[in-house]
Design a protein around this motif. Sequence first.
Motif, short mmCIF file in Angstrom:
data_model
loop_
_atom_site.label_atom_id
_atom_site.label_comp_id
_atom_site.label_asym_id
_atom_site.label_seq_id
_atom_site.Cartn_x
_atom_site.Cartn_y
_atom_site.Cartn_z
N PHE A 58 0.83 -1.21 0.00
CA PHE A 58 0.00 0.00 0.00
C PHE A 58 0.87 1.25 0.00
O PHE A 58 0.47 2.29 -0.54
N TYR A 59 2.04 1.17 0.60
CA TYR A 59 2.95 2.31 0.61
C TYR A 59 3.34 2.70 -0.82
O TYR A 59 3.40 3.89 -1.15
N TYR A 60 3.56 1.71 -1.67
CA TYR A 60 4.00 2.01 -3.03
C TYR A 60 2.86 2.51 -3.93
O TYR A 60 3.12 3.13 -4.96
N ILE A 61 1.61 2.24 -3.57
CA ILE A 61 0.50 2.75 -4.37
C ILE A 61 -0.15 3.96 -3.71
O ILE A 61 -1.22 4.39 -4.13
N CYS A 62 0.48 4.50 -2.69
CA CYS A 62 -0.04 5.67 -1.99
C CYS A 62 0.53 6.93 -2.64
O CYS A 62 1.75 7.15 -2.61
N PRO A 63 -0.29 7.79 -3.22
CA PRO A 63 0.26 8.98 -3.88
C PRO A 63 0.95 9.95 -2.93
O PRO A 63 1.93 10.60 -3.31
N ILE A 64 0.45 10.04 -1.69
CA ILE A 64 1.09 10.96 -0.74
C ILE A 64 2.52 10.51 -0.43
O ILE A 64 3.41 11.34 -0.20
N ALA A 65 2.76 9.20 -0.43
CA ALA A 65 4.12 8.70 -0.19
C ALA A 65 5.08 9.21 -1.26
O ALA A 65 6.22 9.59 -0.96
N TRP A 66 4.63 9.25 -2.50
CA TRP A 66 5.49 9.74 -3.58
C TRP A 66 5.64 11.26 -3.51
O TRP A 66 6.69 11.79 -3.89
N THR A 67 4.64 11.94 -3.01
CA THR A 67 4.78 13.39 -2.81
C THR A 67 5.84 13.68 -1.75
O THR A 67 6.74 14.51 -1.95
N LEU A 68 5.75 12.98 -0.61
CA LEU A 68 6.74 13.18 0.45
C LEU A 68 8.14 12.79 -0.02
O LEU A 68 9.12 13.50 0.26
N ARG A 69 8.23 11.67 -0.72
CA ARG A 69 9.53 11.23 -1.20
C ARG A 69 10.15 12.28 -2.13
O ARG A 69 11.33 12.63 -2.02
N GLY A 70 9.34 12.81 -3.03
CA GLY A 70 9.86 13.79 -3.98
C GLY A 70 10.26 15.09 -3.32
O GLY A 70 11.34 15.64 -3.60
N ILE A 71 9.41 15.60 -2.42
CA ILE A 71 9.72 16.88 -1.77
C ILE A 71 10.94 16.75 -0.87
O ILE A 71 11.86 17.59 -0.90
N ILE A 72 10.99 15.70 -0.05
CA ILE A 72 12.10 15.56 0.89
C ILE A 72 13.41 15.29 0.15
O ILE A 72 14.46 15.86 0.49
N CYS A 73 13.37 14.44 -0.87
CA CYS A 73 14.60 14.16 -1.62
C CYS A 73 15.09 15.40 -2.37
O CYS A 73 16.30 15.64 -2.46
N SER A 74 14.15 16.18 -2.92
CA SER A 74 14.57 17.36 -3.68
C SER A 74 15.09 18.48 -2.79
O SER A 74 15.94 19.27 -3.21
N GLN A 75 14.61 18.55 -1.55
CA GLN A 75 15.02 19.63 -0.67
C GLN A 75 16.16 19.25 0.27
O GLN A 75 17.00 20.09 0.60
N LEU A 76 16.20 17.99 0.71
CA LEU A 76 17.18 17.58 1.71
C LEU A 76 18.08 16.44 1.26
O LEU A 76 18.99 16.04 1.99
N GLY A 77 17.82 15.90 0.08
CA GLY A 77 18.56 14.72 -0.35
C GLY A 77 20.03 14.93 -0.61
O GLY A 77 20.81 13.97 -0.67
N ASP A 78 20.46 16.18 -0.77
CA ASP A 78 21.86 16.46 -1.04
C ASP A 78 22.56 17.18 0.11
O ASP A 78 23.69 17.67 -0.04
N VAL A 79 21.91 17.25 1.26
CA VAL A 79 22.47 17.97 2.41
C VAL A 79 23.50 17.08 3.10
O VAL A 79 23.18 15.96 3.51
#
Length: 339
Positions: free
Chosen positions: A260-281
Amino acid sequence: MCFRWIKKSSIGNNTVGNNILSQHSLPSSDYWYWIGVGVLLLYVLVFNIIVTWALTYLNPLTRSRTVAPADVTPENSDGNDERVGEDFAELFRKSYHYREVEASIMHFGSPLAGSEPLKFESTYARDALSQFLICLWKQNLVYWRSPQYNGVRLCFTVIAALILGSGLVEIPYILVQTIFYGIITYFMVDFERTAGKFFLFLVFMFLTFTYFTFYGMMAVGLTPSPHLAAVISSAFYSLWNLLSGFLVPKPSIPGWWLWFYYICPIAWTLRGIICSQLGDVETIIVGPGFEGTVKKYLEVTFGYGPDMIGASIAALVGFCLLFFIVFAFSVKFLNFQKR
């Protein structure tokens, strides 16, 4: 803040959290967490069922009837009135007006001798592109009007034109919402002030607003009433929030719920926002059981690996298309209207 609950207590070898639970006679085993989650989901299901039943059976739509004087009979009503408590349609069938209409249909329905059938160069008066543009224009005009207004006045031959117009008319409003929300939220959270990261934040928020909008349209299209659509949507929103990887990080989600985690759209939103903002810190952080960079912490704690920005965007675009396609099919093939 959550680190203090897993620190070793000065009393015994247990953590602070375990000691607090023991003092209140509460179980501290891991499986009790998921028992609590299951009970809460059960409450959500039961309450949704009760609300659906109440909206369906406790407020039924009554049939409208026409009130006429007591001396009006089927013979002299001419099909325009009905007696109190009688069916208007049945009175109309017994009236002289009905027989006159039937006779006219039979008379004018027979072609004259020597006449030729009507012929048209095309099946529809306008081509598909013209109908699409007209639908888009009219949808923009009636966007804020009532559903009854839209349903009665927007009748076109090609249903695809209406469906595309219904979806695309939402895009400008979503874009405006994204810009206002993004500017306020991005600088309030104090993310890194670079053009690239700000643009990615807007992209993810735009896709998020879009799939939520299309999901709402899909829910309304698949259900017979807005009340039932709201009830079903609330249940899905609860599951999305619970298993999005934030309240319960991905490594802590049981295997039987990981799908269910992989078919949850909010999970992909969080993954994208967090990786784009903090993934290179590369800032070093220190906590109980961890010492390393922010990038490494995200990977260990939340399961957010590097180079997931593109995959997250693709997944969110896929959710938008999926919800809109299901909405389109529901509008075309499902009809919950009743006479």
